[in-house]
Design a protein around this motif. Structure first.
Motif, PDB file in Angstrom:
ATOM      1  N   THR A 292       0.812  -1.216   0.000  1.00  0.00           N
ATOM      2  CA  THR A 292       0.000   0.000   0.000  1.00  0.00           C
ATOM      3  C   THR A 292       0.843   1.263   0.000  1.00  0.00           C
ATOM      4  OG1 THR A 292      -0.165   0.006   2.402  1.00  0.00           O
ATOM      5  CG2 THR A 292      -1.932  -1.115   1.189  1.00  0.00           C
ATOM      6  N   LEU A 293       2.110   1.179   0.350  1.00  0.00           N
ATOM      7  CA  LEU A 293       2.962   2.375   0.400  1.00  0.00           C
ATOM      8  C   LEU A 293       3.101   3.074  -0.941  1.00  0.00           C
ATOM      9  CD1 LEU A 293       5.809   1.455   2.902  1.00  0.00           C
ATOM     10  CD2 LEU A 293       3.931   3.053   3.207  1.00  0.00           C
ATOM     11  N   PRO A 294       3.359   2.369  -2.053  1.00  0.00           N
ATOM     12  CA  PRO A 294       3.501   3.096  -3.314  1.00  0.00           C
ATOM     13  C   PRO A 294       2.259   3.903  -3.669  1.00  0.00           C
ATOM     14  CG  PRO A 294       4.370   0.887  -3.533  1.00  0.00           C
ATOM     15  CD  PRO A 294       3.686   0.967  -2.194  1.00  0.00           C
ATOM     16  N   GLY A 295       1.080   3.353  -3.393  1.00  0.00           N
ATOM     17  CA  GLY A 295      -0.142   4.095  -3.669  1.00  0.00           C
ATOM     18  C   GLY A 295      -0.234   5.349  -2.827  1.00  0.00           C
ATOM     19  N   ALA A 296       0.126   5.231  -1.561  1.00  0.00           N
ATOM     20  CA  ALA A 296       0.098   6.391  -0.679  1.00  0.00           C
ATOM     21  C   ALA A 296       1.124   7.420  -1.128  1.00  0.00           C
ATOM     22  CB  ALA A 296       0.360   5.961   0.762  1.00  0.00           C
ATOM     23  N   ALA A 297       2.292   6.944  -1.524  1.00  0.00           N
ATOM     24  CA  ALA A 297       3.329   7.865  -1.996  1.00  0.00           C
ATOM     25  C   ALA A 297       2.878   8.572  -3.268  1.00  0.00           C
ATOM     26  CB  ALA A 297       4.637   7.112  -2.228  1.00  0.00           C
ATOM     27  N   ALA A 298       2.219   7.841  -4.155  1.00  0.00           N
ATOM     28  CA  ALA A 298       1.748   8.451  -5.397  1.00  0.00           C
ATOM     29  C   ALA A 298       0.703   9.514  -5.102  1.00  0.00           C
ATOM     30  CB  ALA A 298       1.184   7.384  -6.331  1.00  0.00           C
ATOM     31  N   THR A 299      -0.198   9.240  -4.157  1.00  0.00           N
ATOM     32  CA  THR A 299      -1.211  10.220  -3.804  1.00  0.00           C
ATOM     33  C   THR A 299      -0.563  11.480  -3.242  1.00  0.00           C
ATOM     34  OG1 THR A 299      -2.754   8.445  -3.334  1.00  0.00           O
ATOM     35  CG2 THR A 299      -3.290  10.606  -2.442  1.00  0.00           C
ATOM     36  N   ALA A 300       0.405  11.325  -2.353  1.00  0.00           N
ATOM     37  CA  ALA A 300       1.098  12.483  -1.792  1.00  0.00           C
ATOM     38  C   ALA A 300       1.850  13.226  -2.883  1.00  0.00           C
ATOM     39  CB  ALA A 300       2.058  12.036  -0.686  1.00  0.00           C
ATOM     40  N   GLN A 301       2.445  12.474  -3.806  1.00  0.00           N
ATOM     41  CA  GLN A 301       3.204  13.099  -4.884  1.00  0.00           C
ATOM     42  C   GLN A 301       2.264  13.890  -5.793  1.00  0.00           C
ATOM     43  OE1 GLN A 301       5.313  10.335  -7.386  1.00  0.00           O
ATOM     44  NE2 GLN A 301       7.009  11.750  -7.598  1.00  0.00           N
ATOM     45  N   GLU A 302       1.083  13.315  -6.096  1.00  0.00           N
ATOM     46  CA  GLU A 302       0.123  14.022  -6.928  1.00  0.00           C
ATOM     47  C   GLU A 302      -0.325  15.304  -6.245  1.00  0.00           C
ATOM     48  OE1 GLU A 302      -3.042  11.299  -7.684  1.00  0.00           O
ATOM     49  OE2 GLU A 302      -1.766   9.963  -8.840  1.00  0.00           O
ATOM     50  N   LYS A 303      -0.561  15.247  -4.941  1.00  0.00           N
ATOM     51  CA  LYS A 303      -1.009  16.423  -4.197  1.00  0.00           C
ATOM     52  C   LYS A 303       0.073  17.499  -4.197  1.00  0.00           C
ATOM     53  CE  LYS A 303      -3.475  17.802  -0.152  1.00  0.00           C
ATOM     54  NZ  LYS A 303      -4.470  18.589  -0.826  1.00  0.00           N
ATOM     55  N   SER A 304       1.337  17.081  -4.090  1.00  0.00           N
ATOM     56  CA  SER A 304       2.411  18.059  -4.058  1.00  0.00           C
ATOM     57  C   SER A 304       2.765  18.551  -5.459  1.00  0.00           C
ATOM     58  CB  SER A 304       3.650  17.463  -3.387  1.00  0.00           C
ATOM     59  OG  SER A 304       4.215  16.482  -4.216  1.00  0.00           O
ATOM     60  N   ALA A 305       2.092  18.036  -6.462  1.00  0.00           N
ATOM     61  CA  ALA A 305       2.384  18.430  -7.832  1.00  0.00           C
ATOM     62  C   ALA A 305       1.692  19.740  -8.206  1.00  0.00           C
ATOM     63  CB  ALA A 305       1.994  17.314  -8.792  1.00  0.00           C
ATOM     64  N   ASP A 306       1.162  20.478  -7.216  1.00  0.00           N
ATOM     65  CA  ASP A 306       0.548  21.768  -7.509  1.00  0.00           C
ATOM     66  C   ASP A 306       1.549  22.654  -8.239  1.00  0.00           C
ATOM     67  OD1 ASP A 306      -1.808  21.073  -6.290  1.00  0.00           O
ATOM     68  OD2 ASP A 306      -1.473  22.257  -4.489  1.00  0.00           O
ATOM     69  N   ARG A 307       1.126  23.183  -9.370  1.00  0.00           N
ATOM     70  CA  ARG A 307       1.962  24.084 -10.146  1.00  0.00           C
ATOM     71  C   ARG A 307       1.296  25.458 -10.130  1.00  0.00           C
ATOM     72  NH1 ARG A 307       1.601  21.892 -15.504  1.00  0.00           N
ATOM     73  NH2 ARG A 307       2.675  23.775 -16.082  1.00  0.00           N
ATOM     74  N   TRP A 308       2.086  26.461  -9.788  1.00  0.00           N
ATOM     75  CA  TRP A 308       1.581  27.817  -9.643  1.00  0.00           C
ATOM     76  C   TRP A 308       2.247  28.752 -10.633  1.00  0.00           C
ATOM     77  CZ3 TRP A 308      -2.182  29.256  -6.117  1.00  0.00           C
ATOM     78  CH2 TRP A 308      -2.552  28.285  -5.187  1.00  0.00           C
ATOM     79  N   GLN A 309       1.606  29.870 -10.841  1.00  0.00           N
ATOM     80  CA  GLN A 309       2.168  30.955 -11.637  1.00  0.00           C
ATOM     81  C   GLN A 309       1.904  32.255 -10.880  1.00  0.00           C
ATOM     82  OE1 GLN A 309       1.395  31.295 -15.961  1.00  0.00           O
ATOM     83  NE2 GLN A 309       0.296  33.157 -15.395  1.00  0.00           N
ATOM     84  N   ILE A 310       2.909  33.103 -10.828  1.00  0.00           N
ATOM     85  CA  ILE A 310       2.770  34.415 -10.206  1.00  0.00           C
ATOM     86  C   ILE A 310       2.842  35.468 -11.311  1.00  0.00           C
ATOM     87  CG2 ILE A 310       3.797  36.098  -8.632  1.00  0.00           C
ATOM     88  CD1 ILE A 310       5.058  33.754  -7.107  1.00  0.00           C
ATOM     89  N   THR A 311       1.867  36.366 -11.317  1.00  0.00           N
ATOM     90  CA  THR A 311       1.923  37.521 -12.211  1.00  0.00           C
ATOM     91  C   THR A 311       2.342  38.714 -11.362  1.00  0.00           C
ATOM     92  OG1 THR A 311       0.104  36.620 -13.524  1.00  0.00           O
ATOM     93  CG2 THR A 311       0.638  38.953 -13.835  1.00  0.00           C
ATOM     94  N   LEU A 312       3.408  39.361 -11.773  1.00  0.00           N
ATOM     95  CA  LEU A 312       3.934  40.511 -11.039  1.00  0.00           C
ATOM     96  C   LEU A 312       3.316  41.812 -11.549  1.00  0.00           C
ATOM     97  CD1 LEU A 312       7.681  39.419 -11.023  1.00  0.00           C
ATOM     98  CD2 LEU A 312       5.994  39.133  -9.203  1.00  0.00           C
TER      99      LEU A 312
END
Length: 124
Positions: A13-33
């Motif tokens: 079950t660890l790889p699935g949990a790791a994948a879920t955490a990895q997907e959640k941390s995959a947030d990609r942001w953009q800043i407009t100055l």
């Protein structure tokens, strides 16, 4: 269940949990100055005083909160060509993105908005 079987089940079950955490941390942001420049494809790290700290690729940077006009969470879009729901158009225009417009906010409101963003999207 025997202890060995329990350990094996836990490992499976660890790889699935790791994948879920990895997907959640995959947030990609953009800043407009305010200058019109963009800082894109970043991960938000923390609010450090009056600076927003981010990671771009493998480099850490920061930008003054007073210089930010917009923060945008770039949403991952899945396009299924057989579905005529306009997903491709939404992806191209950023219609599914989560946008935080800070142009009209004073400094303290910007800080509160960024704190709220970190509550909604905690860095991993």
């Amino acid at each position: 269940m025997k202890p060995c079987a329990l350990a094996l089940a836990a490992l499976l079950t660890l790889p699935g949990a790791a994948a879920t955490a990895q997907e959640k941390s995959a947030d990609r942001w953009q800043i407009t100055l305010a200058s019109g420049d963009y800082i894109w494809d970043i991960k938000l790290v923390k609010l450090d005083g009056d600076k927003l700290v981010y990671i771009q690729s493998d480099t850490t940077g920061s930008v003054g909160v007073d210089k930010i006009d917009e923060l945008r969470l770039i949403q991952k879009t899945e396009v299924h060509l057989a579905e005529p729901d306009g997903a491709a158009q939404r992806a191209l225009t950023g219609a599914d993105d989560e946008v935080y417009d800070m142009k009209t906010m004073d400094f303290s409101a910007r800080l509160r908005a960024i704190q709220q963003i970190f509550l909604l999207h905690p860095p991993q």
